[in-house]
Design a protein around this motif. Structure first.
Motif, PDB file in Angstrom:
ATOM      1  N   ALA A   1      91.542  17.317  67.307  1.00 28.62           N
ATOM      2  CA  ALA A   1      90.358  17.512  66.610  1.00 28.62           C
ATOM      3  C   ALA A   1      89.931  18.579  67.395  1.00 28.62           C
ATOM      4  CB  ALA A   1      90.634  15.990  67.352  1.00 28.62           C
ATOM      5  N   MET A   2      89.173  18.743  68.538  1.00 29.74           N
ATOM      6  CA  MET A   2      88.102  19.492  69.081  1.00 29.74           C
ATOM      7  C   MET A   2      88.183  20.767  68.478  1.00 29.74           C
ATOM      8  SD  MET A   2      86.024  17.385  70.723  1.00 29.74           S
ATOM      9  CE  MET A   2      86.633  16.461  69.609  1.00 29.74           C
ATOM     10  N   ASP A   3      89.606  21.265  67.901  1.00 33.32           N
ATOM     11  CA  ASP A   3      88.971  22.905  67.289  1.00 33.32           C
ATOM     12  C   ASP A   3      88.942  22.294  65.437  1.00 33.32           C
ATOM     13  OD1 ASP A   3      89.611  25.279  67.007  1.00 33.32           O
ATOM     14  OD2 ASP A   3      91.212  25.038  66.398  1.00 33.32           O
ATOM     15  N   ALA A   4      89.290  21.532  64.913  1.00 32.81           N
ATOM     16  CA  ALA A   4      88.544  21.257  63.866  1.00 32.81           C
ATOM     17  C   ALA A   4      87.512  20.785  63.197  1.00 32.81           C
ATOM     18  CB  ALA A   4      89.549  19.455  63.223  1.00 32.81           C
ATOM     19  N   TYR A   5      86.834  20.126  64.521  1.00 27.95           N
ATOM     20  CA  TYR A   5      85.246  19.947  64.234  1.00 27.95           C
ATOM     21  C   TYR A   5      84.329  21.215  64.862  1.00 27.95           C
ATOM     22  CZ  TYR A   5      80.740  17.796  66.454  1.00 27.95           C
ATOM     23  OH  TYR A   5      79.728  17.327  66.133  1.00 27.95           O
ATOM     24  N   ASN A   6      84.824  21.958  65.327  1.00 33.17           N
ATOM     25  CA  ASN A   6      84.089  23.430  66.005  1.00 33.17           C
ATOM     26  C   ASN A   6      83.899  24.585  64.589  1.00 33.17           C
ATOM     27  OD1 ASN A   6      83.485  21.940  68.577  1.00 33.17           O
ATOM     28  ND2 ASN A   6      85.897  23.538  69.186  1.00 33.17           N
ATOM     29  N   LYS A   7      85.599  23.694  63.616  1.00 31.93           N
ATOM     30  CA  LYS A   7      85.141  25.127  62.734  1.00 31.93           C
ATOM     31  C   LYS A   7      84.175  24.432  61.495  1.00 31.93           C
ATOM     32  CE  LYS A   7      89.265  27.871  64.254  1.00 31.93           C
ATOM     33  NZ  LYS A   7      90.978  27.602  64.388  1.00 31.93           N
ATOM     34  N   MET A   8      84.668  23.007  61.875  1.00 35.59           N
ATOM     35  CA  MET A   8      83.795  22.411  60.561  1.00 35.59           C
ATOM     36  C   MET A   8      82.425  22.336  60.354  1.00 35.59           C
ATOM     37  SD  MET A   8      81.298  19.437  60.214  1.00 35.59           S
ATOM     38  CE  MET A   8      81.521  18.315  61.828  1.00 35.59           C
ATOM     39  N   LEU A   9      82.098  23.119  62.228  1.00 32.25           N
ATOM     40  CA  LEU A   9      80.641  22.556  62.701  1.00 32.25           C
ATOM     41  C   LEU A   9      79.740  24.285  61.589  1.00 32.25           C
ATOM     42  CD1 LEU A   9      79.760  21.252  65.450  1.00 32.25           C
ATOM     43  CD2 LEU A   9      79.307  20.337  63.940  1.00 32.25           C
ATOM     44  N   SER A  10      80.990  25.066  61.983  1.00 31.37           N
ATOM     45  CA  SER A  10      80.908  26.571  62.179  1.00 31.37           C
ATOM     46  C   SER A  10      80.544  26.410  60.328  1.00 31.37           C
ATOM     47  CB  SER A  10      82.145  27.177  62.298  1.00 31.37           C
ATOM     48  OG  SER A  10      82.994  27.766  61.955  1.00 31.37           O
ATOM     49  N   LYS A  11      80.884  26.236  60.136  1.00 32.99           N
ATOM     50  CA  LYS A  11      80.923  26.055  58.235  1.00 32.99           C
ATOM     51  C   LYS A  11      79.930  25.952  57.130  1.00 32.99           C
ATOM     52  CE  LYS A  11      85.917  26.741  56.953  1.00 32.99           C
ATOM     53  NZ  LYS A  11      87.100  26.182  57.988  1.00 32.99           N
ATOM     54  N   ARG A  12      79.347  24.517  58.101  1.00 39.74           N
ATOM     55  CA  ARG A  12      77.969  23.943  57.193  1.00 39.74           C
ATOM     56  C   ARG A  12      77.134  24.750  57.525  1.00 39.74           C
ATOM     57  NH1 ARG A  12      79.490  18.021  56.830  1.00 39.74           N
ATOM     58  NH2 ARG A  12      77.342  17.693  56.243  1.00 39.74           N
ATOM     59  N   VAL A  13      75.944  24.573  56.218  1.00 43.76           N
ATOM     60  CA  VAL A  13      74.871  25.713  56.374  1.00 43.76           C
ATOM     61  C   VAL A  13      73.576  25.023  56.736  1.00 43.76           C
ATOM     62  CG1 VAL A  13      75.975  27.008  54.481  1.00 43.76           C
ATOM     63  CG2 VAL A  13      74.925  25.532  53.623  1.00 43.76           C
ATOM     64  N   ASP A  14      73.744  23.673  56.860  1.00 41.98           N
ATOM     65  CA  ASP A  14      72.678  22.076  56.682  1.00 41.98           C
ATOM     66  C   ASP A  14      72.700  22.340  58.765  1.00 41.98           C
ATOM     67  OD1 ASP A  14      75.613  21.659  56.662  1.00 41.98           O
ATOM     68  OD2 ASP A  14      74.836  19.478  55.973  1.00 41.98           O
ATOM     69  N   ILE A  15      73.280  22.814  59.333  1.00 38.49           N
ATOM     70  CA  ILE A  15      73.012  22.899  60.641  1.00 38.49           C
ATOM     71  C   ILE A  15      73.199  24.002  61.329  1.00 38.49           C
ATOM     72  CG2 ILE A  15      73.804  20.113  61.165  1.00 38.49           C
ATOM     73  CD1 ILE A  15      76.604  21.268  62.100  1.00 38.49           C
ATOM     74  N   ASP A  16      72.551  24.146  62.605  1.00 37.79           N
ATOM     75  CA  ASP A  16      72.920  25.341  63.480  1.00 37.79           C
ATOM     76  C   ASP A  16      73.658  24.967  64.539  1.00 37.79           C
ATOM     77  OD1 ASP A  16      71.791  27.945  62.388  1.00 37.79           O
ATOM     78  OD2 ASP A  16      69.648  27.084  62.264  1.00 37.79           O
ATOM     79  N   THR A  17      74.209  25.493  64.801  1.00 41.79           N
ATOM     80  CA  THR A  17      75.127  25.030  66.035  1.00 41.79           C
ATOM     81  C   THR A  17      75.811  26.192  67.309  1.00 41.79           C
ATOM     82  OG1 THR A  17      76.382  23.787  64.190  1.00 41.79           O
ATOM     83  CG2 THR A  17      77.501  23.289  66.881  1.00 41.79           C
ATOM     84  N   ILE A  18      75.021  25.598  68.623  1.00 44.58           N
ATOM     85  CA  ILE A  18      75.874  26.318  69.339  1.00 44.58           C
ATOM     86  C   ILE A  18      76.677  25.324  70.465  1.00 44.58           C
ATOM     87  CG2 ILE A  18      74.086  26.129  71.240  1.00 44.58           C
ATOM     88  CD1 ILE A  18      76.183  29.509  70.153  1.00 44.58           C
ATOM     89  N   ILE A  19      78.158  26.231  70.863  1.00 42.43           N
ATOM     90  CA  ILE A  19      78.648  24.986  71.956  1.00 42.43           C
ATOM     91  C   ILE A  19      78.056  26.020  73.479  1.00 42.43           C
ATOM     92  CG2 ILE A  19      80.796  25.004  73.096  1.00 42.43           C
ATOM     93  CD1 ILE A  19      82.157  25.216  69.965  1.00 42.43           C
TER      94      ILE A  19
END
Ligand code: DHB
Ligand code: MG
Length: 220
Positions: free
Chosen positions: A184-202
């Motif tokens: 689930a966490m891998d899927a969550y991280n990959k989902m975040l990485s594809k979104r252009v409406d947010i900026d993310t870092i872990i």
């Protein structure tokens, strides 16, 4: 570099910048004295969250997953007097302990604890026409993180900070582990990485519980 040195560095940082007062230590005792799992965030992580709250001048906070209220108290102390936190807890026994801890910490006027399964509670908040949130911290049922995020992004505004705990899972996100939380966490991280409406870092972290990390996203 071995993990002992990293833990000593974490302790060094904690002693300088994230020391716990007797109230926070008592919250941890309340967990040990009950059957609440020791899954509270660590002081250095908590301190980082408070800096993000201040940087974003956040007032309206949502927390998904209360446990004994350890992180909630850190967050409550970092928002202004007229700030509000909604925190959601599934387990009634944990919720009773958390509410007592909020009184002990004198943050009970800033914190509203809602009981129940988070996705149901979020749906009820929707039905009641809830406002947007400035800061959303998810730390509950890992396989629901994407659903929490979908709700969060609908209740966000430019600048809203969305933080998710436990996105590294001792590195199990690297190993094709069959563990449902790691998947689930891998899927969550990959989902975040594809979104252009947010900026993310872990932000990775090391604690007595091993290697983990928090995903920090900011809505554009
Ligand atoms: C788990 C959950 C957490 O929120 C955490 O910080 C550590 C572990 C777990 O469910 O395993
Ligand atoms: Mg956690």
């Amino acid at each position: 570099m071995n993990i002992e040195i990293i833990l000593e560095i974490e302790t060094y940082i904690q002693n300088l910048f994230a020391s716990e007062d007797p109230i926070l230590l008592n919250v941890k005792k309340s967990m040990l004295n009950s059957c609440i799992p020791p899954h509270n965030i660590f002081p250095n992580q908590a301190k980082l969250l408070t800096l993000l709250l201040k940087a974003g001048r956040c007032k309206n906070v949502l927390e998904i997953g209360t446990l004994a209220g350890y992180s909630t108290i850190w967050l409550a102390r970092a928002i202004p007097e007229d700030g509000q936190i909604i925190t959601i807890e599934l387990n009634n026994e944990f919720a009773d302990i958390a509410e007592n801890n909020f009184v002990e910490a004198n943050v009970n006027t800033k914190v509203q604890l809602l009981r129940g399964e988070a996705l149901n509670v979020l749906e009820q908040l929707d039905n009641n026409g809830t406002d947007s949130f400035d800061f959303i911290f998810m730390d509950a049922h890992k396989p629901s993180y994407i659903a929490y995020f979908d709700w969060a992004i609908r209740h966000a505004h430019p600048g809203t900070i969305i933080v998710a705990d436990n996105v590294i899972r001792d590195g199990e996100i690297l190993t094709h582990s069959p563990d449902e939380k790691a998947i689930a966490m891998d899927a969550y991280n990959k989902m975040l990485s594809k979104r252009v409406d947010i900026d993310t870092i872990i932000i990775p972290n090391v604690s007595g519980n091993g290697y983990d990390g928090m995903a920090v996203s900011i809505v554009n």
